[in-house]
Design a protein around this motif. Structure first.
Motif, PDB file in Angstrom:
ATOM      1  N   LEU A 123       6.551 -14.358 -11.476  1.00 10.41           N
ATOM      2  CA  LEU A 123       5.655 -14.222 -12.743  1.00 10.41           C
ATOM      3  C   LEU A 123       4.343 -15.008 -12.697  1.00 10.41           C
ATOM      4  O   LEU A 123       3.338 -14.543 -13.405  1.00 10.41           O
ATOM      5  N   TRP A 124       4.248 -16.091 -11.940  1.00 10.20           N
ATOM      6  CA  TRP A 124       3.065 -16.710 -11.842  1.00 10.20           C
ATOM      7  C   TRP A 124       1.679 -15.812 -11.202  1.00 10.20           C
ATOM      8  O   TRP A 124       0.918 -16.484 -11.348  1.00 10.20           O
ATOM      9  N   PHE A 125       2.133 -15.095 -10.540  1.00  6.12           N
ATOM     10  CA  PHE A 125       1.032 -13.991  -9.919  1.00  6.12           C
ATOM     11  C   PHE A 125       0.383 -13.358 -11.025  1.00  6.12           C
ATOM     12  O   PHE A 125      -0.597 -12.769 -10.636  1.00  6.12           O
ATOM     13  N   VAL A 126       0.916 -13.107 -12.124  1.00  8.53           N
ATOM     14  CA  VAL A 126       0.162 -12.730 -13.388  1.00  8.53           C
ATOM     15  C   VAL A 126      -1.146 -13.490 -13.623  1.00  8.53           C
ATOM     16  O   VAL A 126      -1.960 -12.663 -13.766  1.00  8.53           O
ATOM     17  N   LEU A 127      -1.222 -14.664 -13.524  1.00  7.21           N
ATOM     18  CA  LEU A 127      -2.271 -15.370 -13.976  1.00  7.21           C
ATOM     19  C   LEU A 127      -3.712 -15.007 -13.110  1.00  7.21           C
ATOM     20  O   LEU A 127      -4.582 -14.800 -13.836  1.00  7.21           O
ATOM     21  N   PRO A 128      -3.632 -14.877 -11.621  1.00  4.38           N
ATOM     22  CA  PRO A 128      -5.005 -14.524 -10.914  1.00  4.38           C
ATOM     23  C   PRO A 128      -5.080 -12.965 -11.200  1.00  4.38           C
ATOM     24  O   PRO A 128      -6.359 -12.805 -11.671  1.00  4.38           O
ATOM     25  N   LEU A 129      -4.169 -12.133 -11.564  1.00  5.16           N
ATOM     26  CA  LEU A 129      -4.244 -10.744 -11.846  1.00  5.16           C
ATOM     27  C   LEU A 129      -5.271 -10.701 -13.349  1.00  5.16           C
ATOM     28  O   LEU A 129      -6.276 -10.125 -13.535  1.00  5.16           O
ATOM     29  N   LEU A 130      -4.645 -11.405 -14.301  1.00  2.66           N
ATOM     30  CA  LEU A 130      -5.441 -11.524 -15.528  1.00  2.66           C
ATOM     31  C   LEU A 130      -6.849 -12.191 -15.532  1.00  2.66           C
ATOM     32  O   LEU A 130      -7.799 -11.585 -16.268  1.00  2.66           O
ATOM     33  N   LEU A 131      -7.231 -12.948 -14.761  1.00  2.00           N
ATOM     34  CA  LEU A 131      -8.643 -13.742 -14.391  1.00  2.00           C
ATOM     35  C   LEU A 131      -9.421 -12.615 -13.777  1.00  2.00           C
ATOM     36  O   LEU A 131     -10.492 -12.560 -14.339  1.00  2.00           O
ATOM     37  N   ALA A 132      -9.065 -12.018 -12.939  1.00  2.00           N
ATOM     38  CA  ALA A 132      -9.506 -10.913 -12.326  1.00  2.00           C
ATOM     39  C   ALA A 132     -10.231  -9.942 -13.340  1.00  2.00           C
ATOM     40  O   ALA A 132     -11.141  -9.672 -13.474  1.00  2.00           O
ATOM     41  N   ILE A 133      -8.955  -9.362 -14.031  1.00  4.25           N
ATOM     42  CA  ILE A 133      -9.300  -8.182 -15.187  1.00  4.25           C
ATOM     43  C   ILE A 133     -10.314  -9.013 -16.145  1.00  4.25           C
ATOM     44  O   ILE A 133     -11.322  -8.159 -16.369  1.00  4.25           O
ATOM     45  N   TYR A 160      -1.748  -5.662  -7.724  1.00 13.84           N
ATOM     46  CA  TYR A 160      -2.657  -6.114  -7.639  1.00 13.84           C
ATOM     47  C   TYR A 160      -3.851  -5.019  -6.932  1.00 13.84           C
ATOM     48  O   TYR A 160      -5.003  -5.022  -7.426  1.00 13.84           O
ATOM     49  N   CYS A 161      -3.735  -4.444  -6.028  1.00 16.68           N
ATOM     50  CA  CYS A 161      -4.258  -3.597  -5.161  1.00 16.68           C
ATOM     51  C   CYS A 161      -4.767  -2.364  -6.353  1.00 16.68           C
ATOM     52  O   CYS A 161      -5.905  -1.902  -6.055  1.00 16.68           O
ATOM     53  N   GLY A 162      -3.798  -2.028  -6.922  1.00 14.19           N
ATOM     54  CA  GLY A 162      -3.963  -0.901  -7.982  1.00 14.19           C
ATOM     55  C   GLY A 162      -4.693  -1.112  -8.814  1.00 14.19           C
ATOM     56  O   GLY A 162      -5.813  -0.386  -9.229  1.00 14.19           O
ATOM     57  N   ILE A 163      -4.638  -2.239  -9.532  1.00 11.64           N
ATOM     58  CA  ILE A 163      -5.433  -2.812 -10.618  1.00 11.64           C
ATOM     59  C   ILE A 163      -6.845  -2.896 -10.033  1.00 11.64           C
ATOM     60  O   ILE A 163      -7.938  -2.766 -10.694  1.00 11.64           O
ATOM     61  N   ALA A 164      -7.016  -3.421  -8.781  1.00 11.16           N
ATOM     62  CA  ALA A 164      -8.459  -3.442  -8.378  1.00 11.16           C
ATOM     63  C   ALA A 164      -9.263  -2.301  -8.289  1.00 11.16           C
ATOM     64  O   ALA A 164     -10.149  -2.159  -8.469  1.00 11.16           O
ATOM     65  N   ILE A 173       0.904  -1.241  -0.098  1.00 16.10           N
ATOM     66  CA  ILE A 173       0.125  -0.007  -0.191  1.00 16.10           C
ATOM     67  C   ILE A 173       0.873   1.101  -0.062  1.00 16.10           C
ATOM     68  O   ILE A 173       1.859   1.214   0.602  1.00 16.10           O
ATOM     69  N   ASN A 174       0.609   2.048  -1.012  1.00 16.62           N
ATOM     70  CA  ASN A 174       1.257   3.422  -0.827  1.00 16.62           C
ATOM     71  C   ASN A 174       2.914   3.335  -1.032  1.00 16.62           C
ATOM     72  O   ASN A 174       3.601   3.527  -0.545  1.00 16.62           O
ATOM     73  N   PRO A 175       3.041   2.417  -2.083  1.00 13.63           N
ATOM     74  CA  PRO A 175       4.541   2.293  -2.528  1.00 13.63           C
ATOM     75  C   PRO A 175       5.354   3.549  -2.435  1.00 13.63           C
ATOM     76  O   PRO A 175       4.796   4.302  -3.418  1.00 13.63           O
ATOM     77  N   PRO A 176       6.500   3.640  -1.895  1.00 10.90           N
ATOM     78  CA  PRO A 176       7.085   4.866  -2.223  1.00 10.90           C
ATOM     79  C   PRO A 176       7.654   5.063  -3.492  1.00 10.90           C
ATOM     80  O   PRO A 176       7.918   4.291  -4.253  1.00 10.90           O
ATOM     81  N   GLU A 177       7.608   6.388  -3.750  1.00 12.24           N
ATOM     82  CA  GLU A 177       8.212   6.795  -5.080  1.00 12.24           C
ATOM     83  C   GLU A 177       7.402   6.228  -6.172  1.00 12.24           C
ATOM     84  O   GLU A 177       7.886   6.264  -7.448  1.00 12.24           O
ATOM     85  N   GLN A 178       6.195   5.910  -5.925  1.00 11.03           N
ATOM     86  CA  GLN A 178       5.379   5.228  -7.080  1.00 11.03           C
ATOM     87  C   GLN A 178       3.763   5.829  -6.653  1.00 11.03           C
ATOM     88  O   GLN A 178       3.014   4.869  -6.544  1.00 11.03           O
ATOM     89  N   ALA A 179       3.690   7.098  -6.813  1.00  9.78           N
ATOM     90  CA  ALA A 179       2.367   7.615  -6.258  1.00  9.78           C
ATOM     91  C   ALA A 179       1.342   7.365  -7.124  1.00  9.78           C
ATOM     92  O   ALA A 179       0.127   7.228  -6.774  1.00  9.78           O
ATOM     93  N   ILE A 180       1.430   6.954  -8.381  1.00 10.47           N
ATOM     94  CA  ILE A 180       0.387   6.344  -9.374  1.00 10.47           C
ATOM     95  C   ILE A 180      -0.421   5.409  -8.718  1.00 10.47           C
ATOM     96  O   ILE A 180      -1.540   5.189  -8.740  1.00 10.47           O
ATOM     97  N   TRP A 181       0.429   4.251  -8.066  1.00 10.55           N
ATOM     98  CA  TRP A 181      -0.224   3.217  -7.558  1.00 10.55           C
ATOM     99  C   TRP A 181      -1.103   3.502  -6.333  1.00 10.55           C
ATOM    100  O   TRP A 181      -1.990   3.193  -6.005  1.00 10.55           O
ATOM    101  N   THR A 182      -0.779   4.606  -5.505  1.00 18.69           N
ATOM    102  CA  THR A 182      -1.589   4.946  -4.470  1.00 18.69           C
ATOM    103  C   THR A 182      -3.054   5.836  -4.971  1.00 18.69           C
ATOM    104  O   THR A 182      -3.775   5.258  -4.362  1.00 18.69           O
ATOM    105  N   TYR A 183      -2.956   6.326  -5.963  1.00 20.22           N
ATOM    106  CA  TYR A 183      -4.008   7.006  -6.588  1.00 20.22           C
ATOM    107  C   TYR A 183      -5.040   5.921  -6.889  1.00 20.22           C
ATOM    108  O   TYR A 183      -6.069   5.931  -6.848  1.00 20.22           O
ATOM    109  N   THR A 184      -4.426   5.109  -7.731  1.00 19.30           N
ATOM    110  CA  THR A 184      -5.541   3.885  -8.242  1.00 19.30           C
ATOM    111  C   THR A 184      -5.696   2.773  -6.999  1.00 19.30           C
ATOM    112  O   THR A 184      -7.030   2.674  -7.002  1.00 19.30           O
ATOM    113  N   GLN A 185      -5.088   2.855  -6.008  1.00 17.86           N
ATOM    114  CA  GLN A 185      -5.275   2.006  -4.885  1.00 17.86           C
ATOM    115  C   GLN A 185      -6.462   2.551  -4.254  1.00 17.86           C
ATOM    116  O   GLN A 185      -7.724   1.976  -3.586  1.00 17.86           O
ATOM    117  N   MET A 186      -6.689   3.945  -4.335  1.00 19.27           N
ATOM    118  CA  MET A 186      -7.560   4.732  -3.465  1.00 19.27           C
ATOM    119  C   MET A 186      -9.165   4.532  -4.190  1.00 19.27           C
ATOM    120  O   MET A 186     -10.023   4.654  -3.577  1.00 19.27           O
TER     121      MET A 186
END
Lengths: 232, 83
Positions: free
Chosen positions: B25-35, A171-175, A70-83
């Motif tokens: 790299l295997w962690f990409v699979l659940p991510l793709l599935l969720a997307i 993962y958290c950012g894509i969510a 969460i809130n990865p340092p120096e990667q603010a874009i992920w913080t915004y998307t996680q929000m």
């Protein structure tokens, strides 16, 4: 002329006045609790799928990367998307603030207490011979490794695994980004809008399984801008 | 480290299983599935088609990513060995 009674549970009002209060509430709740917006506008199965998938994805990210995802340092874009994930991020962000202070404290303890790498002088204050120095360095290195291993076992938060923790942040950012997509879907449904498709794809979608064109759009009076009859 | 010291969702999982870092790299699979599930969930009106459609989309993304990886690797190989 009498108007039909307004159904408050419907996201789009029958008079085509735009979204009802329920519709707007659904939009806000879609951000706060992923999937809840769809449930509120009557799309329960869809909402449950979104709820389960987005919560699992966010929890998966935190399970893999820990709170440092969460809130990865120096990667603010992920913080915004996680929000954009709503309540999971609001809580995780709060916990992360506390964890950062704890991490800084543990890091400081570790830095101060770890054995030095440079051997000192001999027992009588004489300078060490190169052989003594090499032997001393090996001993100090082993002491340092033992100390670090013990520290990491005691405080797992100190361990840093860049690739895996980046994956957790992703993962958290894509969510969050997917929840934005879900919020747009709620917006389309509460306004009764349809997605625009290129002419070539229209027929395929009409006979296919896309939600957008098949979704019944409420009949709205054409706006002057759309018909080109507005004043120039 | 011991299991007792590990706090799920707080400590990183590789602290418990250090070997995980080598298989990130295997962690990409659940991510793709969720997307795929979310995207298809917004597009499909009939949700009974969702599992099949999401599986197909996951596979399509994987294939595209694999092709992109091969192409980029080829470009890298060409730039470093030939040019």
């Amino acid at each position: 002329m009498t108007q039909p009674p307004r159904d408050a549970s419907r996201p789009v009002s029958p008079e085509n006045e735009g979204p009802t209060a329920v519709g707007f509430l659904a939009l806000v709740l879609a951000w706060l609790v992923p999937g809840l917006g769809h449930m509120l506008i009557g799309q329960r199965a869809r909402g449950l799928i979104f709820f389960a998938t987005l919560h699992l994805l966010f929890a998966g990210g935190m399970l893999i990367g820990g709170i440092r995802a969460i809130n990865p340092p120096e990667q603010a874009i992920w913080t915004y998307t996680q929000m954009l994930t709503g309540w999971p991020m609001l809580i995780a962000n709060r916990v992360e603030q506390g964890a950062s202070a704890e991490l800084a404290k543990e890091q400081n303890t570790y830095n101060q207490a770890r054995p030095p790498l440079v051997p000192g002088q001999g027992p009588n204050g004489d300078p060490l011979t190169p052989a003594q120095e090499r032997a001393g360095e090996k001993v100090l290195q082993k002491r340092r490794i033992d100390y670090a291993t013990g520290m990491f076992a005691k405080y797992p938060l100190l361990t840093y695994h860049p690739k895996v923790q980046d994956i957790g942040a992703v993962y958290c950012g894509i969510a969050g980004m997917l929840n934005l997509l879900v919020m747009f879907d709620v917006l389309l449904r509460i306004t009764g809008s349809t997605r625009e498709l290129p002419p070539g794809k229209r027929a395929a979608f009409d006979g296919g399984d896309s939600a957008a064109p098949a979704r019944p759009a409420p009949a709205r009076p054409a706006s002057p801008a759309a018909t080109g009859t507005g004043a120039a | 480290m011991t299991l007792l010291a590990f706090i799920p969702l707080y400590d990183p999982l590789p602290a418990l299983f250090p070997g995980m870092s080598d298989h990130w790299l295997w962690f990409v699979l659940p991510l793709l599935l969720a997307i795929s599930i979310i995207y298809k969930g917004t597009r499909l009106e009939d949700l009974r088609k969702l599992p099949a459609q999401a599986a197909v989309m996951t596979f399509q993304i994987l294939v595209v990513m694999a092709v992109a990886a091969v192409l980029l690797d080829s470009v890298y190989w060409f730039m470093t060995r030939v040019v």
